[in-house]
Motif scaffolding. Sequence first.
Motif, mmCIF file in Angstrom:
data_model
loop_
_atom_site.group_PDB
_atom_site.id
_atom_site.type_symbol
_atom_site.label_atom_id
_atom_site.label_comp_id
_atom_site.label_asym_id
_atom_site.label_seq_id
_atom_site.Cartn_x
_atom_site.Cartn_y
_atom_site.Cartn_z
ATOM 1 N N THR A 61 41.279 37.866 -47.106
ATOM 2 C CA THR A 61 42.427 37.520 -47.709
ATOM 3 C C THR A 61 43.461 38.606 -47.793
ATOM 4 O O THR A 61 44.556 38.567 -47.376
ATOM 5 N N LEU A 62 42.719 39.648 -48.277
ATOM 6 C CA LEU A 62 43.741 41.034 -48.519
ATOM 7 C C LEU A 62 44.341 41.468 -47.277
ATOM 8 O O LEU A 62 45.467 41.889 -47.106
ATOM 9 N N LEU A 63 43.578 41.094 -46.038
ATOM 10 C CA LEU A 63 43.863 41.626 -44.827
ATOM 11 C C LEU A 63 45.391 40.894 -44.330
ATOM 12 O O LEU A 63 46.263 41.623 -43.888
ATOM 13 N N ARG A 64 45.175 39.735 -44.947
ATOM 14 C CA ARG A 64 46.385 38.748 -44.378
ATOM 15 C C ARG A 64 47.701 39.305 -45.644
ATOM 16 O O ARG A 64 48.568 39.342 -45.002
ATOM 17 N N LEU A 65 47.102 39.618 -46.802
ATOM 18 C CA LEU A 65 48.208 40.022 -47.449
ATOM 19 C C LEU A 65 48.901 41.413 -47.103
ATOM 20 O O LEU A 65 50.151 41.427 -47.195
ATOM 21 N N VAL A 66 48.081 42.075 -46.419
ATOM 22 C CA VAL A 66 48.688 43.441 -45.801
ATOM 23 C C VAL A 66 49.500 43.074 -44.615
ATOM 24 O O VAL A 66 50.706 43.632 -44.484
ATOM 25 N N ARG A 67 49.042 42.282 -44.070
ATOM 26 C CA ARG A 67 49.549 41.907 -42.579
ATOM 27 C C ARG A 67 50.797 41.125 -42.599
ATOM 28 O O ARG A 67 51.898 41.286 -41.781
ATOM 29 N N GLY A 68 51.110 40.311 -43.704
ATOM 30 C CA GLY A 68 51.983 39.568 -43.851
ATOM 31 C C GLY A 68 52.063 38.396 -42.665
ATOM 32 O O GLY A 68 51.117 37.560 -42.935
ATOM 33 N N PRO A 69 53.285 38.165 -41.884
ATOM 34 C CA PRO A 69 54.395 38.845 -41.727
ATOM 35 C C PRO A 69 55.388 38.833 -42.658
ATOM 36 O O PRO A 69 56.022 39.604 -43.132
ATOM 37 N N ALA A 124 57.388 37.255 -46.283
ATOM 38 C CA ALA A 124 56.990 36.996 -47.721
ATOM 39 C C ALA A 124 56.203 35.971 -48.319
ATOM 40 O O ALA A 124 55.284 36.000 -49.058
ATOM 41 N N LEU A 125 56.510 34.747 -47.505
ATOM 42 C CA LEU A 125 55.688 33.506 -48.152
ATOM 43 C C LEU A 125 54.271 33.698 -47.660
ATOM 44 O O LEU A 125 53.423 33.266 -48.427
ATOM 45 N N ASP A 126 54.030 34.245 -46.555
ATOM 46 C CA ASP A 126 52.433 34.552 -46.215
ATOM 47 C C ASP A 126 51.773 35.586 -47.298
ATOM 48 O O ASP A 126 50.843 35.284 -47.649
ATOM 49 N N ARG A 127 52.537 36.361 -47.874
ATOM 50 C CA ARG A 127 52.015 37.377 -48.767
ATOM 51 C C ARG A 127 51.729 36.375 -49.808
ATOM 52 O O ARG A 127 50.814 36.726 -50.761
ATOM 53 N N ILE A 128 52.843 35.615 -50.481
ATOM 54 C CA ILE A 128 52.795 34.859 -51.530
ATOM 55 C C ILE A 128 51.344 34.190 -51.780
ATOM 56 O O ILE A 128 50.649 34.007 -52.499
ATOM 57 N N MET A 129 51.250 33.484 -50.485
ATOM 58 C CA MET A 129 49.912 32.619 -50.026
ATOM 59 C C MET A 129 48.846 33.175 -50.344
ATOM 60 O O MET A 129 47.932 32.761 -51.064
ATOM 61 N N ALA A 130 49.007 34.382 -49.750
ATOM 62 C CA ALA A 130 47.756 35.299 -49.810
ATOM 63 C C ALA A 130 47.376 35.826 -51.111
ATOM 64 O O ALA A 130 46.112 35.653 -51.494
ATOM 65 N N LEU A 131 48.409 36.066 -51.908
ATOM 66 C CA LEU A 131 48.089 36.379 -53.260
ATOM 67 C C LEU A 131 47.515 35.239 -54.264
ATOM 68 O O LEU A 131 46.747 35.435 -54.752
ATOM 69 N N ASP A 132 48.222 33.917 -53.901
ATOM 70 C CA ASP A 132 47.718 32.690 -54.538
ATOM 71 C C ASP A 132 46.128 32.426 -54.004
ATOM 72 O O ASP A 132 45.580 32.373 -55.099
ATOM 73 N N VAL A 133 45.653 32.746 -52.832
ATOM 74 C CA VAL A 133 44.394 32.633 -52.558
ATOM 75 C C VAL A 133 43.648 33.562 -53.226
ATOM 76 O O VAL A 133 42.383 33.107 -53.757
#
Lengths: 133, 88, 190
Positions: free
Chosen positions: B19-27, B29-38
């Motif tokens: 999940t952290l990988l997705r958080l870094v990759r983005g692309p 802002a919404l993907d990062r928010i989602m990754a943080l939630d997960v």
Amino acid sequence: MNALNTARDAVTAVLLPAGAAFCLLGALGLLRFPDTGSRLHAAAKAQTLGLLLVLVGTAVQMPLRHAPVLLLVALFQLLTAPVTSQIIGRAAYRAQALDHRLLLRDELAERLEREGTPAYGQEREADEEDEGR
Amino acid sequence: MTVLYDSVLAVVAAAGLLTLLRLVRGPGALDRIMALDVLATMIIAGTAVGMAARGDPTPLPVLVVLALLAFIGSVTAAHLVEKREGMR
Amino acid sequence: MNGLERARRGVRHLPMIAWLWLLWILLWGSVDLEVLLGGLAVALALVAAFPLPPALPRAVPRPLRIGALLVHLLTDLVRSGATAAWQALRHGPRTSAAIVEVELRVDSDLLITAVAELTTMTPGTLVAEIDRRRRLLYVHTLPVHDERDIHHRKSEVQMVERRVARAIGHGESFEGFDGIDGPSSRRKGG
């Protein structure tokens, strides 16, 4: 008493690995899916299911006065996960973060084209009034 | 049982790393928010497993607060993103 | 008259007070006198400070149907978790999706919210946009390969709607209906 403990351990031994597996699958989905919309499916479903299984598996091990709180967290998650995913999904659509090549059909876009007005025009105006611009 | 808890924790940790990988990759802002939630739900899951392993209910309030904060945070952040896009 | 009206209004808040009280006791994890009294005080204060309109105006509770709804919710959650995971593993980057418009027949805030929540929990569907005024849901559905899939998804969402309306709608059992929600879940056609 001992039989009860064995039963508890058995339930935990099933639920926790299953929950962890769904967490992992959710994370994999988050990585593998190509756009925000499909990633949301992994986040909203696999992930929620994983957490729920883990929480129930833990609640079984806890003394009676603590178990309800864990179930409460699970219930809360069950209620809020769809809300979060809907709001992110809506924002993704409006921010054009969805990959339209992946969409077989987009009936929302069809309707917007038909009517020539954004479906959320009024709402957006209200938002702008909020900000006083 | 200890082996079970340890391996479950390891799997959850691996999921957290992905999940952290997705958080870094983005692309986006919404993907990062989602990754943080997960990620928040994974921290909840990991803490719960730790509680079960030690039979120690001390972190229970942390779980409650984390669940509340993750929800409110994600919804607020997503809403802000939507607003920002609407301004353009 | 005035007193009666006030008493009736107080009774409407009772479920909320009871729920908040229960929440407080559960969070403290004990039934000491301080916890009980403090919880009651906090619950009363909260309801007095932030009164909410009743979500279900004098609804007839249908515990059996609500239970069935919950069972459906849990099985759906397991199935949808499995489908999403399978999709991620099997197709991953080459998945195909669609955004489908679903017309709803229910017309109350609570029912539409419930339908939207449960739709997100059914396999392969996720609500992206809600048009409250025209009662339309726009659903992002995941494994979609042809038009038949789209039709299938639509009818699935409408099945969820039917279940919700049966469990907590008040169109069918009309007695005591408040009129706040309008003639909500009355059947229109098939």
